[in-house]
Design an enzyme around this catalytic site. Sequence first.
Site, PDB file in Angstrom:
ATOM      1  N   CYS A 160      -4.005  21.461 -19.359  1.00 29.79           N
ATOM      2  CA  CYS A 160      -4.873  20.421 -19.919  1.00 29.79           C
ATOM      3  C   CYS A 160      -5.630  19.641 -18.849  1.00 29.79           C
ATOM      4  CB  CYS A 160      -4.072  19.457 -20.792  1.00 29.79           C
ATOM      5  SG  CYS A 160      -3.493  20.243 -22.298  1.00 29.79           S
ATOM      6  N   SER A 161      -5.302  19.856 -17.582  1.00 34.95           N
ATOM      7  CA  SER A 161      -6.060  19.193 -16.513  1.00 34.95           C
ATOM      8  C   SER A 161      -7.111  20.111 -15.909  1.00 34.95           C
ATOM      9  CB  SER A 161      -5.106  18.680 -15.431  1.00 34.95           C
ATOM     10  OG  SER A 161      -4.463  17.509 -15.874  1.00 34.95           O
TER      11      SER A 161
END
Length: 377
Positions: A160-161
């Site tokens: 998710c980063s």
Amino acid sequence: MQASFPAVVISGTGLYRPPHVITNAELVAAFNAYADLQNAEHAAAIAAGERQPLTHSSVEFIEKASGIKQRYVIDKAGVLDPARMYPRFEPRPDEQLSLMAEIAVDAARKALAQAGKTGADVDAVLCSSANMQRAYPAMAVEIQQALGAGGYGFDMNVACSSATFALEQAVNAVRTGSARCVLVVNPEITSAHLEWRDRDCHFIFGDVCTALIVERADTATGADQWEVLGTQLVTQFSSNIRNNFGFMNRAEDRDPNDRDLTFYQEGRKVFKDVVPMAAAHIEGHLAKLGLEPTQMRRFWLHQANQGMNQFVIRKLVGGEAGSEIAPLILDEYANTASAGSIIAFHHHRADLAAGDTGVICSFGAGYSIGSVVVKKR
Ligand code: CO8
């Protein structure tokens, strides 16, 4: 002597939004039909106490626990078919643009138009996403060709980063002169990594693709430019969010339906860990730049859970998530992995004035946190 680097701006964003919506009511109806089918099929084992029956999901639980009300998906029929419960994508011949590249090109063209650029102006493409469609050739190189871009391209994955970590690579490439104009794309086809048959997580994700143009300030001509004041990344190993899918599965004689070959998590532990980590990370990053959280006009945070953002933003500035200070988009889009904070930035920046500052921040598996401090020019 300190080297002086050119100013770098984000000069365009683009968003591909899939054509189909699944509401929580539709999602829950499909899951409950699947659970009933499973329970009927295994009635004898359940009666003998050899198997636990599946329990129904609920719209009320989903909205209260997460804040998610619906999600967009590329294929709806496969996901909602109680006899299937995952999307159906037609395999494409190698000569045809792949699905992931197709949605990336769509988002990229919109970002390029906003920046007043064409594919030919781009000299680096970073395709950064929680899941890649294939091992190689890199998705980024296919996207580079489809857009008529030059230079180089590569894929990255930081769950998710992925978007914020790619933004740092893009900013550094422009600062140091290895590229002049970088396209960052985040095609997130999360519907293919989500276990729609697991009540604990079936509501979490949605499909989308975001794109960003990063270039030298002195080449930027777009009307909406955001100078990058700083980027800061951190990782800390944790198995609390995990997916063991990979190229060695065949050699391990794995059943492709094994539960650990799609997304799984210890949601409560993640929730508890992320709040202090994310708030401290943002505070620390801003302090390095001589800034205070209260000076920020906006926080474009990762969009996983309404409550999580509520705690982070209260800790930082005493404000409310969902307000002007920390807009939420997850009610409409659900969790779109790395694209979430970028969708928030895409939809919620037009009202800011020159000189206003804000923070784009992701929290993801790894664990990973990436923050990008920007100032409207
Ligand atoms: N319908 C009805 N009931 C349900 C359902 C359902 N669909 N699912 C679970 N329940 C029940 C459970 O069985 C349980 O029942 P009981 O109390 O009887 O045992 C009860 O509801 C509560 O279950 P949970 O404890 O699992 O529910 P939570 O309140 O924890 O909510 C969430 C679940 C929403 C998943 C929540 O844990 C969460 O959001 N956690 C944060 C992690 C997250 O957002 N993950 C998303 C993907 S990963 C990601 O985006 C990155 C996140 C940050 C990374 C960290 C970096 C530092």
